[in-house]
Design a protein around this motif. Structure first.
Motif, PDB file in Angstrom:
ATOM      1  N   GLY A  18     -21.097  38.790  94.269  1.00  0.00           N
ATOM      2  CA  GLY A  18     -22.268  38.558  93.431  1.00  0.00           C
ATOM      3  C   GLY A  18     -23.554  38.917  94.142  1.00  0.00           C
ATOM      4  O   GLY A  18     -24.457  39.528  93.568  1.00  0.00           O
ATOM      5  N   LYS A  19     -23.663  38.548  95.426  1.00  0.00           N
ATOM      6  CA  LYS A  19     -24.848  38.884  96.206  1.00  0.00           C
ATOM      7  C   LYS A  19     -24.993  40.391  96.332  1.00  0.00           C
ATOM      8  O   LYS A  19     -26.094  40.928  96.238  1.00  0.00           O
ATOM      9  CB  LYS A  19     -24.765  38.251  97.600  1.00  0.00           C
ATOM     10  N   SER A  21     -23.883  42.711  94.248  1.00  0.00           N
ATOM     11  CA  SER A  21     -24.277  43.283  92.962  1.00  0.00           C
ATOM     12  C   SER A  21     -25.769  43.081  92.715  1.00  0.00           C
ATOM     13  O   SER A  21     -26.470  44.004  92.270  1.00  0.00           O
ATOM     14  CB  SER A  21     -23.473  42.638  91.831  1.00  0.00           C
ATOM     15  N   ASP A  22     -26.261  41.872  92.985  1.00  0.00           N
ATOM     16  CA  ASP A  22     -27.690  41.593  92.813  1.00  0.00           C
ATOM     17  C   ASP A  22     -28.523  42.492  93.724  1.00  0.00           C
ATOM     18  O   ASP A  22     -29.582  42.999  93.319  1.00  0.00           O
ATOM     19  CB  ASP A  22     -27.988  40.122  93.129  1.00  0.00           C
ATOM     20  N   PHE A  23     -28.067  42.678  94.949  1.00  0.00           N
ATOM     21  CA  PHE A  23     -28.785  43.515  95.908  1.00  0.00           C
ATOM     22  C   PHE A  23     -28.824  44.966  95.433  1.00  0.00           C
ATOM     23  O   PHE A  23     -29.866  45.622  95.506  1.00  0.00           O
ATOM     24  CB  PHE A  23     -28.099  43.410  97.272  1.00  0.00           C
ATOM     25  N   GLU A  24     -27.709  45.460  94.929  1.00  0.00           N
ATOM     26  CA  GLU A  24     -27.667  46.832  94.427  1.00  0.00           C
ATOM     27  C   GLU A  24     -28.624  47.028  93.256  1.00  0.00           C
ATOM     28  O   GLU A  24     -29.311  48.045  93.166  1.00  0.00           O
ATOM     29  CB  GLU A  24     -26.235  47.197  94.012  1.00  0.00           C
ATOM     30  N   ARG A  25     -28.684  46.041  92.361  1.00  0.00           N
ATOM     31  CA  ARG A  25     -29.616  46.138  91.232  1.00  0.00           C
ATOM     32  C   ARG A  25     -31.063  46.117  91.705  1.00  0.00           C
ATOM     33  O   ARG A  25     -31.909  46.862  91.199  1.00  0.00           O
ATOM     34  CB  ARG A  25     -29.357  44.995  90.240  1.00  0.00           C
ATOM     35  N   MET A  26     -31.364  45.253  92.689  1.00  0.00           N
ATOM     36  CA  MET A  26     -32.717  45.170  93.216  1.00  0.00           C
ATOM     37  C   MET A  26     -33.133  46.486  93.868  1.00  0.00           C
ATOM     38  O   MET A  26     -34.232  47.001  93.626  1.00  0.00           O
ATOM     39  CB  MET A  26     -32.814  44.034  94.228  1.00  0.00           C
ATOM     40  N   ARG A  46     -26.494  51.061  89.654  1.00  0.00           N
ATOM     41  CA  ARG A  46     -25.248  50.961  90.406  1.00  0.00           C
ATOM     42  C   ARG A  46     -24.217  51.940  89.854  1.00  0.00           C
ATOM     43  O   ARG A  46     -24.088  52.116  88.656  1.00  0.00           O
ATOM     44  CB  ARG A  46     -24.681  49.551  90.309  1.00  0.00           C
ATOM     45  N   ARG A  91     -24.663  43.949 101.702  1.00  0.00           N
ATOM     46  CA  ARG A  91     -25.401  42.683 101.622  1.00  0.00           C
ATOM     47  C   ARG A  91     -24.550  41.573 102.229  1.00  0.00           C
ATOM     48  O   ARG A  91     -23.349  41.476 101.958  1.00  0.00           O
ATOM     49  CB  ARG A  91     -25.706  42.372 100.156  1.00  0.00           C
TER      50      ARG A  91
END
Length: 199
Positions: A18-19, A21-26, A46, A91
């Motif tokens: 989850g971290k 995925s969030d990092f990739e989106r950011m 992504r 991440r």
């Protein structure tokens, strides 16, 4: 007791995923704003399976368009950057340390990250790769195989020459994105590629 241990492992893996995925989106949004000069936040996103599909298909000799690395292009202008750069993002991994590239001869998680970035660039046919990493409660860093000339004004940058001779530059991602000379370099490289390929 065994069941509880398995649940803990699954939960830990889920949190890391989850971290990531969030990092990739950011990062995708940051790159979009950077490359579009602040005009759009959705030029990059992504890739499917974070590049895993391209890697798996490459094992059987098949190429996969716009799927190498962790970030893909959502429009032709974004593709101009990805024609010359492939991105890998990591991440977490709080025990992976860039210092391993210099003081550790054996197997190194950070060295594996760099190799993965180089392999993704090779699959995509790009001359440059970016490895963007962020540990918990730390700033994001970027490593690239495109060394820059350093002088006394280049605070917060370092060049690393690996034992195998590979030369890389590392700096904070925010500083990288704020440097006009870096951006102009990649704009020029993208334009040269587009002109040469007729794109």
């Amino acid at each position: 007791m065994v069941s509880s241990t398995r649940e803990d492992r699954v939960k830990k893996m889920s949190n890391k995923s989850g971290k990531g995925s969030d990092f990739e989106r950011m990062v995708a949004r940051q790159l979009s704003l950077w490359w579009s000069d602040g005009q759009a936040d959705d030029w990059f996103w992504r890739t499917a399976g974070s590049g895993g599909r391209a890697t798996n298909r490459a094992k059987s000799g098949k190429s996969t368009a716009n799927s190498a690395g962790d970030i893909g292009a959502e429009c032709p202008e974004a593709q101009k950057l990805l024609n010359i750069v492939t991105l890998e993002l990591k991440r977490g991994y709080n025990h992976a340390d860039v210092q391993e590239l210099l003081d550790h001869k054996g197997k190194s998680q950070f060295r594996d990250f760099c190799k993965q970035a180089a392999t993704s660039a090779s699959l995509a046919g790009t001359p440059y790769w970016w490895l963007i990493v962020r540990r918990d409660r730390r700033d994001a860093l970027i490593l690239t195989n495109r060394p820059l000339l350093l002088d006394a004004t280049n605070i917060g940058r370092m060049q690393i020459r690996e034992r195998n001779g590979t030369l890389m530059q590392m700096m904070r991602l925010d500083d990288f994105l704020l440097d006009p000379e870096i951006k102009q370099f990649y704009k020029n490289e993208a334009q040269t590629f587009s002109s040469g390929s007729g794109v």
